[in-house]
Design an enzyme around this catalytic site. Structure first.
Site, PDB file in Angstrom:
ATOM      1  N   HIS A 183      50.329  41.532  30.724  1.00  0.00           N
ATOM      2  CA  HIS A 183      48.896  41.267  30.691  1.00  0.00           C
ATOM      3  C   HIS A 183      48.161  42.426  30.027  1.00  0.00           C
ATOM      4  CE1 HIS A 183      44.927  40.843  33.139  1.00  0.00           C
ATOM      5  NE2 HIS A 183      44.843  40.222  31.993  1.00  0.00           N
TER       6      HIS A 183
ATOM      7  N   ASN B  22      42.464  42.085  37.857  1.00  0.00           N
ATOM      8  CA  ASN B  22      41.409  41.066  37.955  1.00  0.00           C
ATOM      9  C   ASN B  22      41.075  40.741  39.407  1.00  0.00           C
ATOM     10  OD1 ASN B  22      41.049  40.905  35.250  1.00  0.00           O
ATOM     11  ND2 ASN B  22      42.303  39.088  34.936  1.00  0.00           N
TER      12      ASN B  22
ATOM     13  N   SER C 290      45.810  35.569  31.930  1.00  0.00           N
ATOM     14  CA  SER C 290      45.068  36.479  32.801  1.00  0.00           C
ATOM     15  C   SER C 290      44.868  35.900  34.193  1.00  0.00           C
ATOM     16  CB  SER C 290      43.717  36.841  32.169  1.00  0.00           C
ATOM     17  OG  SER C 290      43.141  35.740  31.541  1.00  0.00           O
TER      18      SER C 290
ATOM     19  N   GLU D 164      49.410  45.465  32.320  1.00  0.00           N
ATOM     20  CA  GLU D 164      49.876  45.081  33.644  1.00  0.00           C
ATOM     21  C   GLU D 164      51.095  44.167  33.459  1.00  0.00           C
ATOM     22  OE1 GLU D 164      46.762  42.888  35.609  1.00  0.00           O
ATOM     23  OE2 GLU D 164      47.405  43.535  37.589  1.00  0.00           O
TER      24      GLU D 164
END
Ligand code: NAD
Length: 729
Positions: free
Chosen positions: A460, A510, A439, A472
């Protein structure tokens, strides 16, 4: 070729069959609606026709209105939408009346809808206008009105007819929540009238047409003395329903979804007047919702562009890469989830961990989820055995022989990950694509451990894997097209929505969530009331306030990310004020929800009780609190400016992915259609002006990126500038 055709049999029954040849599922277009109207006229005028069956030439009845048509309707303006909707009402009312004399309520020809399978949106609104709805007993079929999920509401009479058929209270889950049911449950709820074996569908429909009485053909709301089931809005039993529904809608939507409010108004106001006036009221509210930029942004992101991405809009043109056998390394929280969704989609899975116990525990996660499904009646014992039979839990890398994709989900440590890469590459064939679920670690760096960096990619997932829809996909510097296609085909197999982004710290999702959380924490440090921060976020449509979100993802993870970011950025690191709070919380042992203690207080059972009161002593609250709008601007701009920077830097290459990814990945205010849609709604000029105010007061993190400033000067929108043909709608 027209979408509707009609045949007549020797017994005088006309069958109108809906079959959109260019599509696997029927969807309604304006032209098709006119064709249907023409056929109904013809059948009603034909003395040899005793009644009509409306059915489908496909396994399903219909998926709904072609939302591309709805998106284009807006271009004609409010009057054109209203006139178009009223025309639709006119046709459906003609079907409902079917030649009946309005005074005597006699003389109608029976019209029955025969649904072989799924019937959604207009695919149920049309049947609701018929005199009877018969569905085939097909447990996979879905019946309902899901319009509210994409920011509109049933506008072809569905709102008025269903609320009159079931009463406001019983219709509420179908209208306000878009609840879908299988045919048997739909019959139980009163949505449809009859369920028969699939092979008997047309036979039974014909039988009904030929045996229907005059009374069967008068809708309750056309009969004398009709009363709304459950009571009219002003009656003693009806009043609390509407008050309760209003409170529920407001509680759930925080007032930011125009469709839910308009729907409720259409039901309430419609219930006070005769049926035909209620349809006009429904049309007026529907028009206002379609004219609201939120609804078109939601349709564009949540339906049109989401579907385009799922169909591979950005897939490199290489041969089919569907995964046959998958390796998952690391059977922890993420690996176990990835194994489950893959096996559930029919893929063979080898699940490896460093001990057999850990591998077995990972597999047990699938068993637990399947048990839950069985309890809800969604999973059979055979299906459970089948899915579990596809997962081999082991420590032996030799079991990877024959896998064509590996997803690594071991600890977030480059050394551990490099070691796993070596082991996997030694055990797999030269064509096996290797994906990491990291991540935070840049893909290009991790790919350095690989002998085949062109076959190395980031996939991801978000937690919990079985629930979160977004995946992702991250292209490292050397990632090749086959790896991207493989990842996209895999995501399609497991029925999730992909976005493809380029490699950068925190990728896309993120990168945008962290500043949102940080802005919330920073405000606490400044003395803004935590309740104001949390409520401001929710009132602008964020599903979780930043403090609740960091409690959910865990405060120690926040500390870990902060330390790693600081180490990477050195003197440029901008978040000291945030760390002050975050590190102090961690020192207090308040690690978030998992520790039953964080920014919120929790009961022993883990229920969230309220904001932790001690926070106030450590960070005293200012007497002068900022306005709601100021707090909301800080929280939203912290996210959207990061999205714009990601586009500017080429991390994002398609704004559709930026919008869809934001809503599905971290719940960015879905009513807005996503960060780029939201910036288009407020305009680049206004956005730059807000940035100017925010950066003067709170610092350079709110400087408008050059791209946004340029767009403000030129009066451009994101969808105008970057949408092009592919993203326009
Ligand atoms: P976790 O600690 O729950 O699981 C990691 C698993 O890997 C453990 O079962 C461990 O025994 C196993 N493992 C460690 N070293 C191994 C090795 N050498 N060989 C085989 N197995 C090994 O962690 P997690 O939350 O599942 O995260 C895994 C990865 O997914 C991390 O890279 C993390 O950053 C990423 N990720 C996590 C989340 C999240 O919300 N937790 C979300 C997206 C991505």
């Amino acid at each position: 070729m027209t979408d509707f055709t009609m045949t007549k049999d020797a017994d005088g029954v006309a069958t109108i069959t809906w079959d959109v040849k260019s599509k696997s599922m029927n969807v309604m277009s304006t032209e098709a609606f006119a064709a249907l109207s023409g056929l109904v006229d013809e059948a009603l005028a034909d003395a040899s026709v005793k009644g009509i069956i409306i059915t489908s030439g496909k396994k399903d009845f219909a998926g709904g209105m072609d939302l591309n048509v709805i998106a284009k309707m807006r271009a004609g303006g409010a009057q054109a939408i209203f006139d178009g909707v009223m025309q639709m009402h006119h046709v459906l009312r003609k079907i409902e009346r079917a030649g009946m004399d309005p005074k005597t309520l006699k003389g109608a020809k029976p019209i029955v809808a025969a649904l072989p399978g799924t019937a959604l949106g207009i695919g149920l609104e049309l049947p609701l206008a018929c005199h009877r709805i018969i569905a085939a007993d097909n447990p996979k079929a879905k019946i309902g009105l899901p319009e509210i999920m994409v920011g509109i509401f049933p506008g072809a009479g569905g709102t008025t007819r269903l609320s009159r058929k079931l009463g406001a209270m019983m219709a509420a889950p179908f209208l306000l929540e878009g609840k879908l049911s299988d045919p048997k449950s739909a019959k139980g709820a009163g949505l449809i009238d009859e369920v028969v074996a699939a092979e008997d569908l047309l036979k039974r429909a014909k039988e009904w047409v030929l045996s229907a009485t005059e009374a069967d053909l008068v809708k309750p709301w056309d009969a004398k003395g009709y009363k709304l089931p459950g009571g009219a809005p002003y009656s003693a039993p009806g009043f609390p329903t509407f008050v309760g529904a209003s409170a529920m809608v407001h509680g759930k939507t925080m007032g930011v979804y125009p469709a839910a409010r308009a729907l409720l108004a259409a039901v309430y106001e419609g219930a006070l007047v005769p049926f035909d006036t209620a349809l006009r009221i429904e049309a007026r509210h529907f028009t206002s919702v379609l004219m609201n930029p939120s609804s078109s942004a939601m349709i564009r992101s949540l339906f049109i562009n989401k579907e385009a991405l799922e169909k591979g809009a950005n897939r490199p043109k290489v041969a089919d890469q569907a995964v046959k056998k998958l390796g998952v390394i690391g059977a922890g929280m993420m690996g176990a989830g990835i194994a489950y969704v893959s096996a559930n989609a029919g893929i063979e899975v080898v699940l490896i961990d460093s001990t057999q116990e850990a591998a077995d525990r990972g597999k047990a996660h699938s068993s637990d989820l399947l048990d839950k499904g069985m309890k809800r009646g969604k999973v059979t014992a055979e299906k459970k055995a089948e899915v579990l039979g596809r997962i081999t839990a082991t420590t032996d890398y030799a079991a990877l022989a024959g896998v064509d994709l590996v997803v690594e989900a071991v600890f977030e440590d480059p050394k551990v990950k490099a070691d796993v890469t070596h082991k996997v590459e030694a055990a797999t064939g030269a064509d096996c694509i290797y994906a990491t679920n990291t991540s935070t670690l840049p893909i290009t760096g991790l790919a350095a451990a690989s002998k085949r960096p062109d076959e190395f990619i980031g996939i991801h997932f978000f937690s919990p894997v079985d629930k979160m829809k977004l995946v992702e996909i991250i292209r490292g510097k050397k990632t090749g097209d086959v790896a991207v296609a493989k990842a996209l085909d895999f995501v399609r197999q497991i029925r999730k929505t992909p976005i493809v982004v380029n490699d950068a710290r925190f990728f896309y999702a993120n990168r945008c969530i962290i500043p949102y959380i940080n802005e919330g924490i920073r405000m606490v440090a400044e003395g803004v009331e935590p309740a104001l921060v949390e409520n401001a976020a929710k009132l602008v449509g964020m599903p979780l306030g930043p403090l609740q979100l960091v409690d959910e993802t865990s405060i120690d993870l926040g500390v870990k990310i902060a330390k790693a970011t600081k180490a990477a950025m050195g003197d440029d690191y901008p978040d000291e004020a945030v760390d002050h709070v975050l590190f102090w919380m961690a020192d207090q042992g308040r690690l978030g929800k998992k520790a039953n203690a964080g920014f919120y207080a929790y009961s022993d059972k883990g229920e969230r009780l309220g904001l932790w009161e001690e926070l106030e002593h450590k960070y005293p609250q200012d007497k002068m609190q900022p306005s709601l709008a100021d707090v909301q601007h800080r929280l939203l701009f912290a996210q959207v400016l990061e999205a714009v920077r990601a586009l500017e830097e080429g991390v994002l290459t398609d704004i559709r992915e930026g919008d869809v990814g934001a809503i599905l990945g971290w719940g960015f205010a879905p009513w807005s259609g996503g960060p780029f849609s939201w910036l288009d709604i407020i305009g680049a000029g206004r956005a730059v002006e807000i940035c100017r105010g925010l950066s003067a007061q709170f610092g350079p993190r709110f400087h408008a990126p050059a791209l946004l400033r340029e767009m403000a000067e030129k009066g451009e929108t994101f969808y105008g500038r970057f949408g092009g043909e592919k993203a326009a709608a």
